[in-house]
Design a protein around this motif. Sequence first.
Motif, mmCIF file in Angstrom:
data_model
loop_
_atom_site.group_PDB
_atom_site.id
_atom_site.type_symbol
_atom_site.label_atom_id
_atom_site.label_comp_id
_atom_site.label_asym_id
_atom_site.label_seq_id
_atom_site.Cartn_x
_atom_site.Cartn_y
_atom_site.Cartn_z
ATOM 1 N N ARG A 38 0.848 -1.181 0.000
ATOM 2 C CA ARG A 38 0.000 0.000 0.000
ATOM 3 C C ARG A 38 0.890 1.240 0.000
ATOM 4 O O ARG A 38 1.595 1.493 0.968
ATOM 5 C CB ARG A 38 -0.890 0.013 1.246
ATOM 6 C CG ARG A 38 -1.819 1.212 1.304
ATOM 7 C CD ARG A 38 -2.637 1.191 2.578
ATOM 8 N NE ARG A 38 -3.467 0.004 2.660
ATOM 9 C CZ ARG A 38 -4.162 -0.329 3.738
ATOM 10 N NH1 ARG A 38 -4.125 0.431 4.812
ATOM 11 N NH2 ARG A 38 -4.898 -1.425 3.744
ATOM 12 N N PRO A 39 0.885 2.021 -1.084
ATOM 13 C CA PRO A 39 1.753 3.202 -1.128
ATOM 14 C C PRO A 39 1.344 4.223 -0.085
ATOM 15 O O PRO A 39 0.175 4.292 0.297
ATOM 16 C CB PRO A 39 1.529 3.750 -2.551
ATOM 17 C CG PRO A 39 0.184 3.221 -2.937
ATOM 18 C CD PRO A 39 0.041 1.890 -2.281
ATOM 19 N N PRO A 40 2.300 4.992 0.413
ATOM 20 C CA PRO A 40 1.955 6.005 1.420
ATOM 21 C C PRO A 40 1.053 7.068 0.820
ATOM 22 O O PRO A 40 1.066 7.310 -0.383
ATOM 23 C CB PRO A 40 3.323 6.588 1.796
ATOM 24 C CG PRO A 40 4.193 6.307 0.619
ATOM 25 C CD PRO A 40 3.712 5.007 0.059
ATOM 26 N N ARG A 41 0.278 7.692 1.683
ATOM 27 C CA ARG A 41 -0.616 8.740 1.193
ATOM 28 C C ARG A 41 0.167 9.943 0.684
ATOM 29 O O ARG A 41 -0.246 10.599 -0.252
ATOM 30 C CB ARG A 41 -1.535 9.198 2.328
ATOM 31 C CG ARG A 41 -2.482 8.139 2.850
ATOM 32 C CD ARG A 41 -3.363 8.732 3.925
ATOM 33 N NE ARG A 41 -4.179 7.731 4.582
ATOM 34 C CZ ARG A 41 -4.971 7.983 5.603
ATOM 35 N NH1 ARG A 41 -5.037 9.218 6.080
ATOM 36 N NH2 ARG A 41 -5.692 7.042 6.155
ATOM 37 N N LYS A 42 1.289 10.205 1.329
ATOM 38 C CA LYS A 42 2.044 11.399 0.974
ATOM 39 C C LYS A 42 3.368 11.021 0.334
ATOM 40 O O LYS A 42 4.073 10.149 0.816
ATOM 41 C CB LYS A 42 2.309 12.233 2.234
ATOM 42 C CG LYS A 42 3.019 13.549 1.964
ATOM 43 C CD LYS A 42 3.176 14.338 3.255
ATOM 44 C CE LYS A 42 3.889 15.659 3.013
ATOM 45 N NZ LYS A 42 4.082 16.403 4.278
ATOM 46 N N GLN A 43 3.696 11.680 -0.762
ATOM 47 C CA GLN A 43 4.972 11.475 -1.425
ATOM 48 C C GLN A 43 5.768 12.777 -1.374
ATOM 49 O O GLN A 43 5.191 13.862 -1.377
ATOM 50 C CB GLN A 43 4.763 11.062 -2.888
ATOM 51 C CG GLN A 43 4.137 9.688 -3.060
ATOM 52 C CD GLN A 43 5.099 8.564 -2.733
ATOM 53 O OE1 GLN A 43 6.297 8.790 -2.614
ATOM 54 N NE2 GLN A 43 4.568 7.365 -2.551
ATOM 55 N N VAL B 29 4.686 11.335 9.240
ATOM 56 C CA VAL B 29 5.069 12.226 8.147
ATOM 57 C C VAL B 29 4.649 11.668 6.792
ATOM 58 O O VAL B 29 4.872 12.315 5.753
ATOM 59 C CB VAL B 29 6.579 12.498 8.160
ATOM 60 C CG1 VAL B 29 6.994 13.201 9.440
ATOM 61 C CG2 VAL B 29 7.384 11.210 7.958
ATOM 62 N N LEU B 30 4.041 10.478 6.777
ATOM 63 C CA LEU B 30 3.537 9.902 5.526
ATOM 64 C C LEU B 30 2.051 10.127 5.355
ATOM 65 O O LEU B 30 1.460 9.694 4.365
ATOM 66 C CB LEU B 30 3.843 8.400 5.480
ATOM 67 C CG LEU B 30 5.306 8.006 5.616
ATOM 68 C CD1 LEU B 30 5.476 6.501 5.402
ATOM 69 C CD2 LEU B 30 6.186 8.772 4.637
ATOM 70 N N ASN B 31 1.445 10.772 6.308
ATOM 71 C CA ASN B 31 0.011 11.020 6.249
ATOM 72 C C ASN B 31 -0.242 12.390 5.625
ATOM 73 O O ASN B 31 0.010 13.422 6.239
ATOM 74 C CB ASN B 31 -0.577 10.955 7.660
ATOM 75 C CG ASN B 31 -2.113 11.019 7.651
ATOM 76 O OD1 ASN B 31 -2.727 11.257 6.619
ATOM 77 N ND2 ASN B 31 -2.710 10.780 8.801
ATOM 78 N N GLY B 32 -0.696 12.394 4.413
ATOM 79 C CA GLY B 32 -0.931 13.637 3.712
ATOM 80 C C GLY B 32 -2.181 14.320 4.159
ATOM 81 O O GLY B 32 -2.471 15.440 3.760
ATOM 82 N N ASP C 189 8.386 18.032 4.024
ATOM 83 C CA ASP C 189 8.623 17.106 2.920
ATOM 84 C C ASP C 189 9.993 16.446 3.012
ATOM 85 O O ASP C 189 10.191 15.338 2.510
ATOM 86 C CB ASP C 189 8.497 17.833 1.579
ATOM 87 C CG ASP C 189 7.054 18.026 1.162
ATOM 88 O OD1 ASP C 189 6.209 17.219 1.591
ATOM 89 O OD2 ASP C 189 6.758 18.979 0.420
ATOM 90 N N ALA C 190 10.956 17.123 3.637
ATOM 91 C CA ALA C 190 12.273 16.518 3.821
ATOM 92 C C ALA C 190 12.169 15.302 4.733
ATOM 93 O O ALA C 190 12.788 14.260 4.480
ATOM 94 C CB ALA C 190 13.251 17.537 4.402
#
Length: 348
Positions: free
Chosen positions: A40-45, A345-348, A254-255
């Motif tokens: 499952r790809p993360p919500r935030k890229q 930090v992956l939760n957009g 984002d970093a």
Amino acid sequence: MSAQGPSSDPAFRRRIVLTSLAGLAIAGAVGAFEHHAHNRPPRKQPDGQYRKLKLIWPHSDTAPVLAVAYQKGFFARYSLDVESVSTPQNGNEALDALAAGKADYAVAPALTWLPRLYGGLPASLILGIQPGTFRLLVRRGANITRLDQLVGRTVAMPDKNAADKFFFAIMMRRKGINAMGGITWTDMPADKMVDSARARTIDAVVAHDPLAWQLLNGHADLFSELVGSNTGHYADRTSLILGASKAALDTDPDAATALTLALRDAAKWANQHRDEAATLVADDSADVSTDAMRAMLHHQPAISPVTGHALREQMAQYCDELQLIGLLPDTEAASAIARRSTRNVLNG
């Protein structure tokens, strides 16, 4: 251990540059790996912007996940130029450097992070990189076959504030043993432990790999392993944690996303390719041979990165245990402390 982290060595830097230039060439291979690794790809890229980041990691020259991130192009894939800042001897030194602004990101054991965060360190935990590798080694001839027989004995550790001591104190507390007050803990440099054990001035050692592995396998006539974190439910719990300063999270979230994804992917790759990960470490460490590193990695738990809700839940369990041994107050729910100490930090 080497006095410098991986990126401080000129030859290592050249390899990093070559790895970065080869990023396009390896993109297909990394992509294939990710296809299988990410159900499952993360919500935030991350936004793909090039960034230079400073990371502090104790004994970074013997860290398989970090070696993989550098040398297999995972940092490059996320447009990161990561500098390893010095080489602290333990997690507390790493967090001291983070507090002093010498880096924006640090890696340390959960049992080191959580009391410091509760005490006001302005940072958040963002990625559980891998489980712990704690070992309690007893001196042969000391007639110690059970944990309660350590009461009144002298136990050496590389650092009085190390997570090694806290881990076994928690394990013993669950069995009704007051390890914090009932054991004579002695801070001792690693190179003194063997001589002290032979002189019978210590009865046991608490440490983590690679030191614990080296003591156990290099001096099998002297030490045996009583208990450790490499089996049972402890093997499934994350321990080595990546945290970010509040300033870094506020300034450039984002970093943190990019670094989390890079190290998460590197951890999964290292777990699936342990022999090659061992070779990458040994190539840049004068202290550990390839064969020894391979054997050690194959006797450690799965390298399983943890983020988001799962990370917060595991930190809550650690908070509860730290309350048991008096390193966190029990006036606040462990779940509340964990929620305040972590960030997804992956939760957009």
